[in-house]
Design a protein around this motif. Structure first.
Motif, short mmCIF file in Angstrom:
data_model
loop_
_atom_site.label_atom_id
_atom_site.label_comp_id
_atom_site.label_asym_id
_atom_site.label_seq_id
_atom_site.Cartn_x
_atom_site.Cartn_y
_atom_site.Cartn_z
N VAL A 143 33.68 43.56 30.79
CA VAL A 143 33.12 42.81 31.91
C VAL A 143 33.54 41.35 31.78
CG1 VAL A 143 31.01 42.11 33.11
CG2 VAL A 143 31.15 44.37 32.04
N LEU A 144 34.03 40.78 32.90
CA LEU A 144 34.43 39.38 32.94
C LEU A 144 33.60 38.65 33.97
CD1 LEU A 144 37.15 41.16 32.29
CD2 LEU A 144 38.30 38.97 32.57
N LEU A 145 33.09 37.48 33.61
CA LEU A 145 32.42 36.57 34.54
C LEU A 145 33.29 35.33 34.66
CD1 LEU A 145 30.01 38.48 33.90
CD2 LEU A 145 28.52 36.47 34.08
N LEU A 146 33.78 35.06 35.87
CA LEU A 146 34.70 33.95 36.07
C LEU A 146 34.12 33.01 37.12
CD1 LEU A 146 38.06 35.91 36.25
CD2 LEU A 146 37.30 34.44 34.39
N PRO A 147 34.08 31.70 36.80
CA PRO A 147 33.62 30.73 37.80
C PRO A 147 34.70 30.52 38.85
CG PRO A 147 34.27 29.59 35.80
CD PRO A 147 34.37 31.05 35.50
N CYS A 148 34.69 31.38 39.87
CA CYS A 148 35.76 31.38 40.86
C CYS A 148 35.17 31.74 42.21
CB CYS A 148 36.85 32.37 40.46
SG CYS A 148 38.17 32.54 41.67
N ALA A 149 35.57 31.01 43.24
CA ALA A 149 35.03 31.26 44.58
C ALA A 149 35.81 32.32 45.32
CB ALA A 149 35.03 29.95 45.40
N ASP A 150 37.03 32.64 44.90
CA ASP A 150 37.87 33.62 45.59
C ASP A 150 37.98 34.86 44.70
OD1 ASP A 150 39.77 35.11 46.88
OD2 ASP A 150 41.15 33.44 47.23
N ALA A 151 37.17 35.90 45.02
CA ALA A 151 37.14 37.10 44.19
C ALA A 151 38.48 37.83 44.23
CB ALA A 151 36.02 38.02 44.67
N THR A 152 39.12 37.89 45.40
CA THR A 152 40.39 38.62 45.52
C THR A 152 41.46 37.98 44.64
OG1 THR A 152 39.84 39.26 47.78
CG2 THR A 152 42.16 39.39 47.12
N ALA A 153 41.58 36.65 44.69
CA ALA A 153 42.57 35.96 43.87
C ALA A 153 42.24 36.10 42.39
CB ALA A 153 42.64 34.48 44.25
N ALA A 154 40.95 36.05 42.06
CA ALA A 154 40.53 36.13 40.66
C ALA A 154 40.91 37.48 40.05
CB ALA A 154 39.03 35.90 40.55
N VAL A 155 40.62 38.58 40.77
CA VAL A 155 40.90 39.90 40.21
C VAL A 155 42.40 40.17 40.15
CG1 VAL A 155 40.79 41.21 42.39
CG2 VAL A 155 40.14 42.30 40.23
N ARG A 156 43.13 39.67 41.14
CA ARG A 156 44.57 39.87 41.14
C ARG A 156 45.23 39.17 39.94
NH1 ARG A 156 45.41 38.56 46.01
NH2 ARG A 156 45.85 36.35 45.67
N GLU A 157 44.87 37.92 39.70
CA GLU A 157 45.45 37.16 38.58
C GLU A 157 45.00 37.73 37.24
OE1 GLU A 157 45.48 32.61 36.76
OE2 GLU A 157 44.64 33.00 38.76
N ALA A 158 43.72 38.05 37.14
CA ALA A 158 43.19 38.57 35.86
C ALA A 158 43.85 39.91 35.52
CB ALA A 158 41.69 38.72 35.94
N ARG A 159 43.96 40.79 36.50
CA ARG A 159 44.57 42.10 36.24
C ARG A 159 46.03 41.95 35.81
NH1 ARG A 159 47.54 45.27 39.53
NH2 ARG A 159 47.76 47.45 38.89
N ARG A 160 46.76 41.06 36.47
CA ARG A 160 48.17 40.85 36.11
C ARG A 160 48.29 40.33 34.67
NH1 ARG A 160 49.52 38.26 40.31
NH2 ARG A 160 49.09 36.16 39.55
N HIS A 161 47.43 39.40 34.29
CA HIS A 161 47.47 38.87 32.92
C HIS A 161 47.11 39.95 31.90
CE1 HIS A 161 46.76 36.13 29.52
NE2 HIS A 161 45.70 36.88 29.29
N LEU A 162 46.08 40.72 32.17
CA LEU A 162 45.64 41.74 31.21
C LEU A 162 46.71 42.81 31.02
CD1 LEU A 162 41.88 42.14 32.26
CD2 LEU A 162 42.83 40.83 30.36
N GLU A 163 47.40 43.19 32.07
CA GLU A 163 48.46 44.19 31.93
C GLU A 163 49.64 43.63 31.12
OE1 GLU A 163 48.00 47.35 35.57
OE2 GLU A 163 49.50 45.76 35.79
N ARG A 164 49.96 42.36 31.33
CA ARG A 164 51.04 41.75 30.54
C ARG A 164 50.65 41.66 29.08
NH1 ARG A 164 51.53 37.58 34.61
NH2 ARG A 164 50.45 36.22 33.15
N ALA A 165 49.39 41.30 28.83
CA ALA A 165 48.95 41.07 27.45
C ALA A 165 48.77 42.37 26.67
CB ALA A 165 47.65 40.27 27.43
N THR A 166 48.37 43.44 27.35
CA THR A 166 48.07 44.69 26.65
C THR A 166 49.17 45.73 26.79
OG1 THR A 166 46.93 45.64 28.58
CG2 THR A 166 45.61 44.32 27.04
N GLY A 167 49.99 45.61 27.83
CA GLY A 167 51.01 46.63 28.08
C GLY A 167 50.43 47.89 28.67
N GLY A 168 49.15 47.88 29.05
CA GLY A 168 48.49 49.05 29.62
C GLY A 168 48.38 48.95 31.13
N THR A 169 47.76 49.98 31.73
CA THR A 169 47.52 50.01 33.17
C THR A 169 46.05 49.71 33.40
OG1 THR A 169 49.24 51.67 33.49
CG2 THR A 169 47.60 51.42 35.25
#
Length: 638
Positions: free
Chosen positions: A461-487
């Motif tokens: 679970v991630l709590l991010l101080p961000c007003a744009d949920a769509t942008a937040a999830v898109r950026e976070a998911r892209r970073h997590l996939e790069r960092a872990t190599g998973g889907t």
């Protein structure tokens, strides 16, 4: 015997004879005429004895004068050589002096090849053809080869007819072409070693006297001294240059060691005072006088420093290779992995103004180790902070509603979460990696975004101080996939600015995550709004409500399939997915188009009407078929 004032003619002629001997300038003709005059006077035996002894004295005086001239010539040669600094000029002077003193048509010098023993031409003077200037004689061949092999002088009045000489055809041809007939060769020695041969040569037959052989031998000794001095000078110069180079290298090494020691102390001090990665990169760039870039494993820049013109040479995605963290040359730049154990945190890249020294590479490698230590320290600190935050988030998201006043007070005192700021909630999972690695990557991500990451309910679970949920999830998911190599699959909800609403957002994000997985959309990110009609239907609906909707709209079809083992529901899924086009549905289902038509007619019969083919009926049936897949993911009460 005539007398003239008491002096006889004989006495007068003897006086003339003594005068000629003393003067040493009398011509041979004058000396002979005086002999004839004396022969006609007085005692014949006495006169003959006197003339014989006078001739001997005259010869001795001539030899002495010749030796004096030769000695003076050798002294002049030594004096000339002392003023000549270049070896080639000195050898040219010796050959020229030999030609002049011997009065030969040509003179030349050959040196002995230390590897093969061949005698090869070095200097020629008076030759008129090219081939003789590049002769090379094996040991024992020709005059030069024989002298080089034996170390003895050799003279021949006729080179081409002398049976003592072993001749090579090419050498004999060159000698004949140049017109050389008589040759004198003497060895040039250094100790017992013959290093060359000095020659005098005529284009007619000539028998060389021993004095000429000795004279040429003396000049050869001078030439040997010149060559040996040149060799010694070259060796001394080379030794001096080696010593100078060694001294320079030692000075550079000492300077490099001092630089490395200073860099090490500086890097360690930065770790002890918990400097960040950007400060470390800036210090390394200044130490190495170049540009340094720190990147994540996927090439995302973390920090950079140095002149812009050097930064442009740094590659964006350096290749990662297993093994020790050694600096590697990438052409325009050098790279070294930032690694601790088997885990790679990224790379340090360096581009300098010149090729880096070995010490610079070692400093870069030490900087990469320090960067790994900085990352580990930051991670350790973050882990401690995340643990405190995680406890607060666990209390917030627990099944039992928390004491809101106490929760807000703890959040305010610890500064862990600012519930006055708008928070977006993400619930994520991943395949192809471990949950621990996913949590670590999430912690690294939220650390840079002032957020919180924890594990709750089997998900991250991630709590991010961000007003744009769509942008937040898109950026976070892209970073997590790069960092872990998973889907990564992510459900998102928010934002909201109060703790109770954030708690509700977590429930919504968790439900959205479950729906994504149930709908076969793993590897995507969405909110309930992104799910469209399904999201709206499921938002706030209980399992009983959804179950009733499914049974009302699609119950007969599902019952018929269970009783008869038919694929009517599967056919309807394909039909709706193909835009309600039977032929396209047949291709999607990989069956014949007539089969699809027959199954759709069967649906008409099972439902007892054809209203499901109309827009409103089709939407209701399609939603019901989709809801049947997620029915188990809907809580009993919402």
């Amino acid at each position: 015997m005539d007398t003239n004032g008491g002096v006889t003619t004989t006495e007068r002629d003897l006086a003339r004879l003594l005068h000629l001997l003393a003067d040493e300038t009398g011509a041979t003709g004058e000396f002979d005429r005086l002999g004839e005059d004396l022969a006609g006077e007085g005692d014949g035996e006495l006169v003959a004895l006197t003339l014989t002894r006078a001739a001997r004295i005259r010869g001795l005086l001539a030899d002495r004068k010749r030796r004096e001239r030769e000695m003076q010539a050798l002294l002049d040669t030594a004096s000339d050589l002392a003023s000549v600094r270049e070896v080639d000029a000195a050898l040219d002077a010796i050959v020229a002096r030999a030609r002049r003193l011997l009065g030969t048509d040509a003179a030349y010098m050959a040196l002995v090849d230390a590897d093969t023993g061949d005698a090869y031409m070095r200097v020629t003077l008076g030759t008129i053809t090219r081939p003789i200037e590049s002769l090379r004689q094996p040991p024992g061949y020709g005059v030069g080869g024989w002298v080089a092999q034996t170390g003895l002088p050799f003279a021949t009045a006729n080179y081409l007819r002398d049976e003592r000489i072993r001749r090579k055809h090419s050498v004999a041809s060159a000698v004949a072409e140049d017109g050389i007939v008589s040759i004198l060769g003497v060895p040039m020695r250094v100790g017992d070693e013959v290093i060359g041969v000095l020659f005098g040569a005529n284009r007619d037959e000539r028998t060389f006297a021993q004095s000429e052989i000795d004279l040429l031998g003396s000049l050869a000794d001078h030439a040997a001294v010149v060559l040996e001095n040149a060799r010694l000078f070259a060796a001394t110069k080379a030794t001096a240059e080696e010593l100078s180079a060694a001294n320079d290298q030692l000075a550079r090494h000492n300077k490099a060691l001092e630089q490395a020691a200073t860099a090490h102390e500086q890097l360690m001090a930065m770790v002890l005072r918990r400097a960040d990665l950007a400060e470390l990169v800036e210090a390394v760039a200044e130490t190495l006088d170049g540009a340094v870039l720190a990147v994540e494993p996927d090439g995302t820049p973390l920090a950079q420093a140095g002149p812009p013109e050097l930064r442009d040479r740094l590659p964006a995605n350096p290749p990662d290779e297993p093994g020790p963290g050694r600096a590697r040359d990438l052409g325009p730049a050098w790279t070294v992995p930032v690694r601790a154990g088997a885990e790679t945190f990224g790379h340090l890249l360096f581009a300098g103004r010149a090729e880096p020294l070995d010490t610079d590479k070692r400093i870069l490698e030490r900087a990469a180790q320090t960067a790994a230590l900085v990352v580990l320290v930051e991670r350790q600190t973050s882990a401690a902070e995340q643990q405190v935050r995680g406890q607060l988030v666990d209390e917030l998201l627990a099944e039992r509603e928390p004491d809101w006043a106490a929760l807000r007070r703890r959040a305010k005192v610890s500064g862990v979460i600012d519930f006055t700021a708008r928070q977006t909630v993400l619930v994520v999972s991943a395949t192809g990696t471990t949950r621990r690695r996913l949590l670590r990557a999430a912690a690294d991500y939220v650390r840079a975004h002032a957020g919180v990451a924890t594990e709750h309910g089997g998900h991250v679970v991630l709590l991010l101080p961000c007003a744009d949920a769509t942008a937040a999830v898109r950026e976070a998911r892209r970073h997590l996939e790069r960092a872990t190599g998973g889907t990564v699959t992510a459900g998102v909800a928010g934002p909201a600015a109060t703790a109770p609403v954030v708690r509700k957002l977590h429930r919504e994000a968790e439900r959205c995550h479950r729906l994504l997985v149930a709908l076969g959309r793993a590897g995507t990110a969405a909110s309930l709004e992104d799910l469209g009609v399904l999201g709206l239907v499921l938002d706030g609906a209980s399992r009983d409500h959804v179950k009733t909707l499914v049974e009302t709209a699609a119950g007969p079809i599902l019952d018929y399939d269970r009783e008869h083992g038919s694929p009517l529901a599967e056919t309807l899924d394909g039909y709706f997915a193909a835009g309600e086009n039977p032929r396209a549905a047949a291709r999607l289902l990989q069956v014949h188009a007539n089969t699809v038509y027959q199954r759709l007619d069967r649906v008409d019969q099972v439902l007892g009407h054809r209203r499901w083919r109309e827009p409103a009926g089709a939407l209701t049936l399609r939603i019901a078929l989709q809801l049947r897949r997620v029915l188990d993911q809907i809580p009993v009460a919402s």
